[in-house]
Design an enzyme around this catalytic site. Structure first.
Site, PDB file in Angstrom:
ATOM      1  N   LYS A 170       0.878  -1.172   0.000  1.00 38.27           N
ATOM      2  CA  LYS A 170       0.000   0.000   0.000  1.00 38.27           C
ATOM      3  C   LYS A 170       0.910   1.215   0.000  1.00 38.27           C
ATOM      4  O   LYS A 170       1.395   1.643   1.044  1.00 38.27           O
ATOM      5  CB  LYS A 170      -0.872  -0.026   1.256  1.00 38.27           C
ATOM      6  CG  LYS A 170      -2.258   0.560   1.089  1.00 38.27           C
ATOM      7  CD  LYS A 170      -2.275   2.029   0.724  1.00 38.27           C
ATOM      8  CE  LYS A 170      -2.085   2.922   1.915  1.00 38.27           C
ATOM      9  NZ  LYS A 170      -1.853   4.324   1.518  1.00 38.27           N
TER      10      LYS A 170
ATOM     11  N   GLU B 165       9.195   1.323  11.224  1.00 34.46           N
ATOM     12  CA  GLU B 165      10.230   2.363  11.081  1.00 34.46           C
ATOM     13  C   GLU B 165       9.485   3.686  11.102  1.00 34.46           C
ATOM     14  O   GLU B 165       8.747   4.010  10.165  1.00 34.46           O
ATOM     15  CB  GLU B 165      10.995   2.147   9.778  1.00 34.46           C
ATOM     16  CG  GLU B 165      11.755   0.818   9.798  1.00 34.46           C
ATOM     17  CD  GLU B 165      12.530   0.517   8.526  1.00 34.46           C
ATOM     18  OE1 GLU B 165      12.205   1.069   7.465  1.00 34.46           O
ATOM     19  OE2 GLU B 165      13.465  -0.285   8.604  1.00 34.46           O
TER      20      GLU B 165
ATOM     21  N   CYS C 188      13.359  10.814   7.214  1.00 36.36           N
ATOM     22  CA  CYS C 188      13.174  10.523   8.639  1.00 36.36           C
ATOM     23  C   CYS C 188      14.457  10.741   9.428  1.00 36.36           C
ATOM     24  O   CYS C 188      14.418  10.978  10.627  1.00 36.36           O
ATOM     25  CB  CYS C 188      12.699   9.089   8.803  1.00 36.36           C
ATOM     26  SG  CYS C 188      13.797   7.921   7.968  1.00 36.36           S
TER      27      CYS C 188
ATOM     28  N   GLU D  65       8.398  16.364  15.824  1.00 36.91           N
ATOM     29  CA  GLU D  65       8.892  16.208  14.447  1.00 36.91           C
ATOM     30  C   GLU D  65       8.135  17.169  13.524  1.00 36.91           C
ATOM     31  O   GLU D  65       6.907  17.197  13.515  1.00 36.91           O
ATOM     32  CB  GLU D  65       8.670  14.768  13.963  1.00 36.91           C
ATOM     33  CG  GLU D  65       9.222  14.534  12.563  1.00 36.91           C
ATOM     34  CD  GLU D  65       8.921  13.128  12.019  1.00 36.91           C
ATOM     35  OE1 GLU D  65       7.770  12.683  12.102  1.00 36.91           O
ATOM     36  OE2 GLU D  65       9.852  12.501  11.491  1.00 36.91           O
TER      37      GLU D  65
HETATM   38  P1  NAD Z   1       1.969   8.391   7.458  1.00 34.25           P
HETATM   39  O1  NAD Z   1       2.125   7.609   8.695  1.00 34.25           O
HETATM   40  O2  NAD Z   1       0.961   9.473   7.417  1.00 34.25           O
HETATM   41  O3  NAD Z   1       1.596   7.420   6.232  1.00 34.25           O
HETATM   42  C1  NAD Z   1       2.407   6.306   5.902  1.00 34.25           C
HETATM   43  C2  NAD Z   1       1.549   5.254   5.215  1.00 34.25           C
HETATM   44  O4  NAD Z   1       0.599   4.751   6.170  1.00 34.25           O
HETATM   45  C3  NAD Z   1       0.733   5.785   4.035  1.00 34.25           C
HETATM   46  O5  NAD Z   1       0.712   4.799   3.033  1.00 34.25           O
HETATM   47  C4  NAD Z   1      -0.654   5.969   4.653  1.00 34.25           C
HETATM   48  O6  NAD Z   1      -1.711   5.888   3.718  1.00 34.25           O
HETATM   49  C5  NAD Z   1      -0.704   4.800   5.615  1.00 34.25           C
HETATM   50  N1  NAD Z   1      -1.639   4.956   6.742  1.00 34.25           N
HETATM   51  C6  NAD Z   1      -2.002   6.098   7.372  1.00 34.25           C
HETATM   52  N2  NAD Z   1      -2.872   5.813   8.375  1.00 34.25           N
HETATM   53  C7  NAD Z   1      -3.047   4.462   8.379  1.00 34.25           C
HETATM   54  C8  NAD Z   1      -3.816   3.569   9.166  1.00 34.25           C
HETATM   55  N3  NAD Z   1      -4.580   4.009  10.176  1.00 34.25           N
HETATM   56  N4  NAD Z   1      -3.764   2.253   8.886  1.00 34.25           N
HETATM   57  C9  NAD Z   1      -2.994   1.786   7.874  1.00 34.25           C
HETATM   58  N5  NAD Z   1      -2.246   2.595   7.080  1.00 34.25           N
HETATM   59  C10 NAD Z   1      -2.258   3.916   7.329  1.00 34.25           C
HETATM   60  O7  NAD Z   1       3.424   8.926   7.108  1.00 34.25           O
HETATM   61  P2  NAD Z   1       3.832   9.896   5.919  1.00 34.25           P
HETATM   62  O8  NAD Z   1       3.309  11.265   6.210  1.00 34.25           O
HETATM   63  O9  NAD Z   1       3.515   9.243   4.628  1.00 34.25           O
HETATM   64  O10 NAD Z   1       5.439   9.884   6.063  1.00 34.25           O
HETATM   65  C11 NAD Z   1       6.149  10.730   6.907  1.00 34.25           C
HETATM   66  C12 NAD Z   1       6.495  10.041   8.205  1.00 34.25           C
HETATM   67  O11 NAD Z   1       7.215   8.846   7.937  1.00 34.25           O
HETATM   68  C13 NAD Z   1       7.413  10.875   9.094  1.00 34.25           C
HETATM   69  O12 NAD Z   1       6.983  10.758  10.423  1.00 34.25           O
HETATM   70  C14 NAD Z   1       8.779  10.209   8.914  1.00 34.25           C
HETATM   71  O13 NAD Z   1       9.676  10.418   9.981  1.00 34.25           O
HETATM   72  C15 NAD Z   1       8.379   8.784   8.777  1.00 34.25           C
HETATM   73  N6  NAD Z   1       9.429   8.009   8.116  1.00 34.25           N
HETATM   74  C16 NAD Z   1      10.170   7.121   8.839  1.00 34.25           C
HETATM   75  C17 NAD Z   1      11.207   6.403   8.237  1.00 34.25           C
HETATM   76  C18 NAD Z   1      12.056   5.427   9.006  1.00 34.25           C
HETATM   77  O14 NAD Z   1      12.788   4.647   8.370  1.00 34.25           O
HETATM   78  N7  NAD Z   1      12.021   5.411  10.321  1.00 34.25           N
HETATM   79  C19 NAD Z   1      11.474   6.591   6.874  1.00 34.25           C
HETATM   80  C20 NAD Z   1      10.701   7.504   6.175  1.00 34.25           C
HETATM   81  C21 NAD Z   1       9.670   8.199   6.792  1.00 34.25           C
END
Ligand code: NAD
Length: 484
Positions: free
Chosen positions: A176, A252, A286, A388
């Site tokens: 997804k 992550e 991130c 963040e």
């Molecule tokens: P997000 O959590 O909003 O979304 C990530 C994914 O989760 C998307 O595909 C979204 O549609 C899905 N999602 C959202 N709510 C959900 C739910 N309730 N159930 C199932 N799926 C759901 O994150 P984002 O805004 O896309 O990305 C930014 C975030 O990701 C930042 O916090 C960043 O630090 C983090 N990040 C972490 C790493 C790491 O390796 N630790 C790497 C990249 C990004």
């Protein structure tokens, strides 16, 4: 208008509803994306289960690895398509997509294809206190159907970081991608087909999180494990969704990473490294540093140099080879980052540079650009120093003693990454080992070896991926005990 479809059991499948895929550089609609409802997610999970039973798990390791190498070859042969898809969806500069995102995607497949071929298993010669002898050895088996839920900041890189080891271990996947960046996961489906990955092994469902494809996938009773990269709060929601069926999870998550600069650092290398760690990908990595601690004798000089760097970054069209910074991912995300710029001012910050929205007087004004920004003067308790932001922004603060710097850097609920800048080797090791973070760099940042453990502590994640850590997450190790 281009359509982006779901990919289920080797076929591109439309959904009942569509949503727009927006180019963040100018706000234009690039494509309409088919949203997967519950029944399409059921179909995708069913296809993945069928492909698992149908034999992907039983394909020899050698043949699976060869197939993953063909996927890497196919990514490389369609390199420009992937770069274009990634640039249009994310707004990241073409120079970044073509040196980081797309090469790393191919490298992910190659790394895990090679690793699975050489992955050993544990065995023990056993002698019990009452004199029985046995031979114990572990057998590596796939987990089953893995749900892969990923964010928008490094869409293809982070997707393949999970899909490659999952497939290498014999699992099938339903992915997804983020609703903001659906293109490259869909393009990867074409590549999988061309590389001979059997139908149903790699499936893509498009949509959002809550009450949409993300949640349907996480909750699905036939999904055996969920591997997720994204925000910490989303991780908590997914944890709730998987709890009733007790799935394995790898998370992550977010970060509020620190850079610690000692006065004995190599000044030029440090300014370049810290600037990169704050501003790369418009601060949407991130691992980016949003807190920079500088030993007091160097503070004014380092802040001035960082300011100079920020003010000389070229914001512009992602298609221009000389552009340093593209836009943020969306209007909504820009509103969030601007609200933190405002919050920092309300909390009493001194603005060193930036703090607003740039003007181009062309189509880019419809995009979601923001100025690289540096603040100083806030207490460590300020919300904008604690939370963040995920934009091109940092807060700089001076320190007087090594212990003080360590305490400030560790004073966070997150714990993803840190960087330390010093020419004192002993100090580099000493401080690095005290960092409460999954990864600490010394005199560098974002330098990755795919075999090393990667993950975070606290709000930054659960578990480790990378090298054998990935293979161990994506497998069940079953022990066999033979009486001798
Ligand atoms: P997000 O959590 O909003 O979304 C990530 C994914 O989760 C998307 O595909 C979204 O549609 C899905 N999602 C959202 N709510 C959900 C739910 N309730 N159930 C199932 N799926 C759901 O994150 P984002 O805004 O896309 O990305 C930014 C975030 O990701 C930042 O916090 C960043 O630090 C983090 N990040 C972490 C790493 C790491 O390796 N630790 C790497 C990249 C990004």
């Amino acid at each position: 208008m281009k359509s982006i479809l779901n990919y289920i059991d080797g076929h591109f499948v439309p959904g009942q509803r569509e949503f727009p895929d927006i180019n963040p550089a100018d706000g234009s609609v690039i494509a309409q994306v088919s949203e997967a409802d519950q029944s399409l997610v059921d179909d995708a999970v069913g296809a993945a289960r069928k492909a698992l039973r149908g034999g992907w798990a039983r394909v020899s390791v050698r043949d699976r690895a060869a197939c993953l190498h063909r996927v890497a070859d196919a990514i490389e042969s369609r390199f420009d398509c992937f770069v274009s898809a990634e640039v249009a969806d994310t707004g990241k500069p073409v120079a970044l997509a073509s040196t980081l995102d797309v090469p790393r995607a191919a490298a992910n497949f190659r790394a895990f294809a090679d690793l699975i071929k050489s992955a050993g298993i544990e065995s023990f010669q056993t002698e019990t206190p009452d004199g029985k002898c046995a031979m114990n050895y572990a057998v590596r088996k796939p987990l089953g159907v893995v749900g892969v839920i990923v964010p928008w900041n490094l869409p293809l890189l982070l997707l393949t970081w999970k899909v490659a080891p999952a497939l290498a271990c014999g699992n099938t996947v339903v992915v997804k991608p983020s609703e903001e960046t659906p293109a490259s996961a869909t393009l990867l489906a074409e590549v999988m087909k061309a590389a001979g990955v059997p139908d149903g092994v790699y499936n893509v469902v498009h949509g959002f999180g809550p009450d949409s494809a993300g949640e349907f996938l996480a909750q699905h009773p036939d999904v055996n494990a969920v591997t997720f990269t994204g925000e910490s709060q989303t991780g908590a929601a997914i944890m709730k969704a998987v709890a009733p069926t007790l799935k394995a999870v790898s998370f992550e998550l977010g970060g509020k990473n620190a850079a610690i600069v000692f006065a004995d650092c190599d000044f030029e290398e440090t300014v370049n490294g810290v600037a990169e760690s704050v501003f790369l990908n418009t601060g949407q990595v991130c691992l980016c540093a949003e807190r920079v601690y500088v030993e007091r004798p160097l503070f004014e000089r380092l802040v001035a140099a960082l300011k100079h760097k920020a003010e000389n970054l070229k914001l512009g069209s992602p298609l221009e080879p000389t552009t340093d910074l593209g836009p943020l991912i969306s209007r909504g995300h820009r509103e969030k980052v601007i609200s933190y710029y405002q919050l920092a001012r309300d909390e009493g910050a001194n603005l060193i540079t930036g703090g607003g929205v740039p003007r181009f007087d062309n189509a880019l004004d419809q995009g979601f650009y923001i100025q690289p920004t540096i603040y100083a003067g806030l207490p460590e308790t300020a919300r904008s120093v604690k939370e963040e932001i995920f934009g091109p922004v940092c807060h700089v603060a001076p320190f007087d003693a090594e212990d003080e710097a360590i305490a400030m850097a560790n004073d966070t609920k997150y714990g993803l990454a840190a960087s330390i800048w010093t020419s004192n080797l002993k100090r580099g090791h000493r401080v690095a080992q005290q960092m409460n973070a999954g990864i600490t760099w010394v005199n560098c940042w974002f330098l990755r070896d795919l075999r090393t453990p990667f993950g975070g502590v606290g709000l930054s994640g659960i578990g480790r991926e990378g090298g054998m850590h990935s293979l161990n997450f994506y497998s069940e190790l079953n022990n066999v005990c033979i009486r001798l």
